[in-house]
Scaffold this motif. Sequence first.
Motif, short mmCIF file in Angstrom:
data_model
loop_
_atom_site.label_atom_id
_atom_site.label_comp_id
_atom_site.label_asym_id
_atom_site.label_seq_id
_atom_site.Cartn_x
_atom_site.Cartn_y
_atom_site.Cartn_z
N GLY A 88 43.03 38.46 39.39
CA GLY A 88 42.83 37.05 39.09
C GLY A 88 41.36 36.85 38.77
O GLY A 88 40.65 37.76 38.36
N ASN A 89 40.87 35.67 38.97
CA ASN A 89 39.45 35.38 38.71
C ASN A 89 38.63 35.31 39.97
O ASN A 89 37.43 35.10 39.91
CB ASN A 89 39.30 34.07 37.93
CG ASN A 89 39.84 34.18 36.53
OD1 ASN A 89 39.75 35.24 35.92
ND2 ASN A 89 40.41 33.10 36.02
N THR A 90 39.28 35.47 41.13
CA THR A 90 38.56 35.23 42.37
C THR A 90 38.60 36.38 43.37
O THR A 90 37.96 36.30 44.40
CB THR A 90 39.13 33.99 43.08
OG1 THR A 90 40.51 34.22 43.37
CG2 THR A 90 38.97 32.75 42.23
N MET A 91 39.36 37.44 43.07
CA MET A 91 39.50 38.51 44.05
C MET A 91 39.07 39.85 43.47
O MET A 91 39.28 40.11 42.29
CB MET A 91 40.96 38.62 44.53
CG MET A 91 41.42 37.41 45.31
SD MET A 91 43.15 37.55 45.80
CE MET A 91 43.94 37.04 44.28
N SER A 92 38.51 40.69 44.33
CA SER A 92 38.13 42.05 43.95
C SER A 92 38.86 43.03 44.85
O SER A 92 38.95 42.84 46.06
CB SER A 92 36.63 42.26 44.11
OG SER A 92 35.93 41.47 43.19
N GLU A 93 39.39 44.09 44.24
CA GLU A 93 40.04 45.16 44.97
C GLU A 93 39.10 46.36 44.95
O GLU A 93 38.60 46.74 43.90
CB GLU A 93 41.36 45.54 44.32
CG GLU A 93 42.01 46.76 44.94
CD GLU A 93 43.12 47.33 44.08
OE1 GLU A 93 44.12 47.76 44.67
OE2 GLU A 93 42.97 47.38 42.85
N ILE A 94 38.86 46.94 46.13
CA ILE A 94 38.05 48.15 46.25
C ILE A 94 38.93 49.22 46.89
O ILE A 94 39.56 48.98 47.92
CB ILE A 94 36.81 47.93 47.14
CG1 ILE A 94 35.96 46.77 46.64
CG2 ILE A 94 35.99 49.21 47.26
CD1 ILE A 94 35.28 46.99 45.33
N VAL A 95 38.96 50.40 46.29
CA VAL A 95 39.70 51.53 46.83
C VAL A 95 38.73 52.68 47.05
O VAL A 95 37.98 53.04 46.15
CB VAL A 95 40.83 51.99 45.88
CG1 VAL A 95 41.61 53.14 46.48
CG2 VAL A 95 41.75 50.85 45.53
N ALA A 96 38.73 53.23 48.25
CA ALA A 96 38.00 54.46 48.55
C ALA A 96 39.06 55.54 48.68
O ALA A 96 40.05 55.36 49.38
CB ALA A 96 37.22 54.32 49.86
#
Length: 108
Positions: A88-96
């Motif tokens: 979306g325009n408001t969330m960030s997904e981070i994967v390690a």
Amino acid sequence: MLVTTTENVAGHSVREVRGQCFGVVVRSRGLAGNIMASLRSIIGGEIKEYTEMLEQARRHATDRMVANAALMGANAVVMMRFDSSEMGNTMSEIVAYGTAVVLDPAPH
């Protein structure tokens, strides 16, 4: 738990590969943070609200990856990487993610 971006660890050998491990975090700034970030983007320069959010998200994703590797019986994660995307325009997904392994000290 040792976490490294390299394939090999000096002074150690891989006894067993346990498989892929990962940690995922999805974060969103609150309304006040988004408003401050929007105002800063008009002026230009670093948007500290987002920098802090992403630094925390990377740490959190790494902690989850380490916990996943520990559950697999590993004592190290090699070839560790990060990936990120926007939802979306408001969330960030981070994967390690990386490879969970059992390291032994190399024989002398």
